[in-house]
Design a protein around this motif. Sequence first.
Motif, PDB file in Angstrom:
ATOM      1  N   GLU A   1       0.823  -1.217   0.000  1.00 22.57           N
ATOM      2  CA  GLU A   1       0.000   0.000   0.000  1.00 22.57           C
ATOM      3  C   GLU A   1       0.855   1.265   0.000  1.00 22.57           C
ATOM      4  O   GLU A   1       0.392   2.341  -0.382  1.00 22.57           O
ATOM      5  CB  GLU A   1      -0.911   0.012   1.239  1.00 22.57           C
ATOM      6  CG  GLU A   1      -1.969  -1.078   1.260  1.00 22.57           C
ATOM      7  CD  GLU A   1      -3.234  -0.675   0.524  1.00 22.57           C
ATOM      8  OE1 GLU A   1      -3.130   0.146  -0.410  1.00 22.57           O
ATOM      9  OE2 GLU A   1      -4.300  -1.175   0.877  1.00 22.57           O
ATOM     10  N   THR A   2       2.113   1.142   0.431  1.00 20.84           N
ATOM     11  CA  THR A   2       2.995   2.308   0.521  1.00 20.84           C
ATOM     12  C   THR A   2       3.802   2.528  -0.753  1.00 20.84           C
ATOM     13  O   THR A   2       4.575   3.486  -0.840  1.00 20.84           O
ATOM     14  CB  THR A   2       3.977   2.157   1.700  1.00 20.84           C
ATOM     15  OG1 THR A   2       4.862   1.049   1.437  1.00 20.84           O
ATOM     16  CG2 THR A   2       3.237   1.898   3.004  1.00 20.84           C
ATOM     17  N   LEU A   3       3.637   1.645  -1.725  1.00 21.82           N
ATOM     18  CA  LEU A   3       4.452   1.716  -2.946  1.00 21.82           C
ATOM     19  C   LEU A   3       3.813   2.609  -4.003  1.00 21.82           C
ATOM     20  O   LEU A   3       2.591   2.687  -4.118  1.00 21.82           O
ATOM     21  CB  LEU A   3       4.656   0.320  -3.528  1.00 21.82           C
ATOM     22  CG  LEU A   3       5.345  -0.713  -2.622  1.00 21.82           C
ATOM     23  CD1 LEU A   3       5.353  -2.085  -3.286  1.00 21.82           C
ATOM     24  CD2 LEU A   3       6.763  -0.278  -2.282  1.00 21.82           C
ATOM     25  N   THR A   4       4.654   3.228  -4.793  1.00 21.10           N
ATOM     26  CA  THR A   4       4.187   4.024  -5.925  1.00 21.10           C
ATOM     27  C   THR A   4       4.037   3.164  -7.163  1.00 21.10           C
ATOM     28  O   THR A   4       3.147   3.368  -7.985  1.00 21.10           O
ATOM     29  CB  THR A   4       5.181   5.170  -6.215  1.00 21.10           C
ATOM     30  OG1 THR A   4       5.363   5.942  -5.022  1.00 21.10           O
ATOM     31  CG2 THR A   4       4.669   6.074  -7.334  1.00 21.10           C
ATOM     32  N   TYR A   5       4.939   2.178  -7.302  1.00 21.95           N
ATOM     33  CA  TYR A   5       4.972   1.341  -8.499  1.00 21.95           C
ATOM     34  C   TYR A   5       4.839  -0.146  -8.148  1.00 21.95           C
ATOM     35  O   TYR A   5       5.201  -0.563  -7.054  1.00 21.95           O
ATOM     36  CB  TYR A   5       6.298   1.548  -9.254  1.00 21.95           C
ATOM     37  CG  TYR A   5       6.579   2.986  -9.598  1.00 21.95           C
ATOM     38  CD1 TYR A   5       5.930   3.619 -10.653  1.00 21.95           C
ATOM     39  CD2 TYR A   5       7.504   3.719  -8.865  1.00 21.95           C
ATOM     40  CE1 TYR A   5       6.189   4.943 -10.965  1.00 21.95           C
ATOM     41  CE2 TYR A   5       7.772   5.055  -9.168  1.00 21.95           C
ATOM     42  CZ  TYR A   5       7.117   5.654 -10.221  1.00 21.95           C
ATOM     43  OH  TYR A   5       7.373   6.957 -10.530  1.00 21.95           O
ATOM     44  N   ASN A   6       4.332  -0.909  -9.092  1.00 26.83           N
ATOM     45  CA  ASN A   6       4.229  -2.355  -8.945  1.00 26.83           C
ATOM     46  C   ASN A   6       5.356  -3.044  -9.704  1.00 26.83           C
ATOM     47  O   ASN A   6       6.016  -2.433 -10.550  1.00 26.83           O
ATOM     48  CB  ASN A   6       2.876  -2.842  -9.490  1.00 26.83           C
ATOM     49  CG  ASN A   6       1.703  -2.243  -8.728  1.00 26.83           C
ATOM     50  OD1 ASN A   6       1.683  -2.253  -7.512  1.00 26.83           O
ATOM     51  ND2 ASN A   6       0.729  -1.707  -9.455  1.00 26.83           N
ATOM     52  N   LYS A   7       5.593  -4.314  -9.405  1.00 26.12           N
ATOM     53  CA  LYS A   7       6.532  -5.104 -10.199  1.00 26.12           C
ATOM     54  C   LYS A   7       6.060  -5.059 -11.660  1.00 26.12           C
ATOM     55  O   LYS A   7       4.861  -5.057 -11.908  1.00 26.12           O
ATOM     56  CB  LYS A   7       6.539  -6.569  -9.728  1.00 26.12           C
ATOM     57  CG  LYS A   7       6.951  -6.769  -8.273  1.00 26.12           C
ATOM     58  CD  LYS A   7       6.760  -8.221  -7.838  1.00 26.12           C
ATOM     59  CE  LYS A   7       6.999  -8.389  -6.351  1.00 26.12           C
ATOM     60  NZ  LYS A   7       6.726  -9.765  -5.878  1.00 26.12           N
TER      61      LYS A   7
END
Length: 227
Positions: A141-147
Motif C-alpha cells: 500500500e505504501t508503494l508508488t509502483y508495482n513489479k
Amino acid sequence: MNEIKGLVFDLDGVITDTAERHYLAWKRIADRLGIAIDREWNERLKGISRTESLELILAEKPDCLLDAEEKEQLLKEKNAHYLELIAEITAADILPGISDLLEEAKSGGYRMAIASASKNAPLILERLGLSTVFDAVVDPETLTYNKPHPEIFERAAQALGLETQACIGFEDSLAGIEGIKRAGMPAVAIGIPVFAEWLPDIEVAATKDLKLEEIVRKVTMKERVEG
C-alpha cells in the motif's frame, strides 16, 4: 565485491502457494461478469497487483464498462472470497524445502524480508507460523509502483538496512525477476521458463531445490568473475 547479508522473498509461489486460492477467488468474480478464465489464463496474474489483475480480466470483455466505484466493490468482493479461502492455511502449506532454507538463513545470520504484492502477506505469514522469521514485510500500500518496477525490492533492502547488492532476491514470476535485477540484486528464479531480457543469476525447478549455501557461493563466484 558485496558480501551477501540479506535475502528478499516473494510470498506466493515462493514461501507458500496461494495461486490456486487467488484463481478461485478471481474466477468467482469473472463468472459473475460472464468472463471465462481458466488456470492457464490465470498465470498472467502472477506478481501483479489486485487492481491490475481486475483490469486484465475486464479487458477480456470490452463491453463490460464499470465505473471506479463498481471496480472497487469487485476488488473488495475478491478479497473477501480470498480471505475465506486462506483461513484454512497452516504450516503444512509452506512449500517443500523452504522451512529448511529459512532455518539455515536464520542460523547463518542473514536478514530476511518479504517483497510481495499481496496486501494479505502478514496474515498469511501468521497462518504459516512464520511471522517472527522475517525482519521486514514491505507494505504494498505504501508503494508508488508495482513489479516489474524495482521499488518493492529496493524498499525491502532498505528495511533490512542493507544495499540491494548485498541481498539475493527469490521470485517465481518474470515480472519479479525483472524487478530484482533492476534493483541491482542477484536473482533466483523458481520454476519459471526464462526467455526474457532480465535473466536470473540462478534457476531452480522447484523450491525443494533451493540450497542456500550453494546459492550464496554461486552468486559470490559470479560477482568475482564479472567484477
